[in-house]
Design an enzyme around this catalytic site. Structure first.
Site, PDB file in Angstrom:
ATOM      1  N   LYS A   1      -0.652  11.635   5.296  1.00  0.00           N
ATOM      2  CA  LYS A   1      -0.373  10.612   6.307  1.00  0.00           C
ATOM      3  C   LYS A   1       0.285   9.388   5.685  1.00  0.00           C
ATOM      4  CE  LYS A   1      -3.352   7.627   7.129  1.00  0.00           C
ATOM      5  NZ  LYS A   1      -3.682   6.234   6.735  1.00  0.00           N
TER       6      LYS A   1
ATOM      7  N   LYS B   1       0.833  -1.202   0.000  1.00  0.00           N
ATOM      8  CA  LYS B   1       0.000   0.000   0.000  1.00  0.00           C
ATOM      9  C   LYS B   1       0.873   1.260   0.000  1.00  0.00           C
ATOM     10  CE  LYS B   1      -3.566   2.641   0.003  1.00  0.00           C
ATOM     11  NZ  LYS B   1      -4.645   2.682   1.000  1.00  0.00           N
TER      12      LYS B   1
END
Length: 298
Positions: free
Chosen positions: A240, A172
């Site tokens: 983030k 990811k």
């Protein structure tokens, strides 16, 4: 017989994912820190619960989809976390995007309680969540993955086991670095073309049919021209995720010069107060520098 599911986190991604699970015939227990979200899902057929622990008590497989590592840790191991109900046979599937390093620790703790964990972050945004077409990258035990794959197949069109615990989060991070860099490059190119006097709509039309075609163009190109920055994926979450990638790179000494620069661009978005807009708003950074606004109008 289908396992009973739990789902914790009912945001932009969580709600449509729960709807798809309900449509597929699963019983789903839900919890969110926002009461109205629980009520909304209960009205659509889910069973609302009062805490993460209550969800875990009622479910065989507990899915979590929350913003960041601290939230996942609290959901799992907080005062009313799911850990209090974990035992042999139960599985936690964390579909959030969090630290791969923390994920490995969480999986070890859950295994010590007798349960199993998969990390299964997703790509595809709210559009993929609504359509059940997410790309899901899964880390964890292969046998547990096969056990849970029918559930994940409801949520995604490409579900891939990529390795042991934490591997899903590593992949990811790779995805987010490429996605963020592509979105930034799209913004920079559109601003350059517009500043040179070419209609941005024509640029999008041409690029969408050539070698530069990409998900950023397909999903957000026309929305950028419409000045529509309603979040499919929030800028603050993109920022983030880039921080998570940098954390990972530091632990393995992998140089990340492009990701470092792109992170600074998204930090600028955050400083300008646009963290809750779609991450395509990185184009505004280039617009401010060039003194021009990209629009399909006119």
């Amino acid at each position: 017989m289908k396992p009973v599911l739990g789902f914790i986190g009912l945001g932009i991604m969580g709600k449509p994912m729960v709807r798809n699970l309900l449509k597929a015939g699963y019983a789903v227990n839900v919890y969110s820190i926002i009461d109205s979200d629980i009520t909304e899902m209960a009205q659509e057929g889910a069973k609302g619960q009062h805490s993460c622990l209550d969800v875990a008590k009622a479910a065989d497989v507990i899915i979590t989809m929350v913003p960041n590592t601290p939230q996942v840790e609290d959901v799992l191991f907080g005062e009313t976390g799911v850990a209090g109900a974990l035992r042999e046979g139960k599985v936690v599937i964390d579909m959030s995007t969090i630290s791969s390093l923390a994920t490995r620790k969480f999986a070890q703790t859950i295994k010590a309680l007798g349960a199993q964990m998969l990390d299964a972050p997703v790509s595809g945004g709210d559009k993929g969540a609504k359509g059940g077409t997410l790309s899901i990258m899964v880390g964890g035990d292969a046998q547990v993955f096969e056990q849970c794959k029918p559930i994940l197949d409801v949520l995604g069109s490409r579900v891939t086991h990529v390795g042991d615990h934490g591997a899903g989060q590593v992949v990811k991070s790779c995805n987010q670095v490429l996605a963020a860099a592509t979105m930034a490059a799209l913004g920079e190119s559109l601003v350059m073309g517009a500043k040179a006097g070419v209609n941005p709509a024509k640029i999008v039309e041409v690029l969408s049919a050539g070698y530069a075609r990409c998900g950023a163009l397909d999903i957000r190109g026309n929305l950028i021209l419409e000045r529509n920055f309603d979040p499919g994926f929030m800028t603050r979450l993109q920022y983030k995720d880039l921080n998570l990638a940098m954390e990972l790179s530091q632990g393995i000494d992998a140089p990340m010069p492009i990701a470092s620069l792109v992170r600074e661009l998204y930090k600028t978005c955050m400083a300008q107060g646009t963290g809750n807009e779609d991450h395509s708003n990185v184009i505004k950074v280039f617009e401010n520098m060039a003194g021009i606004e990209v629009s399909g109008r006119g």
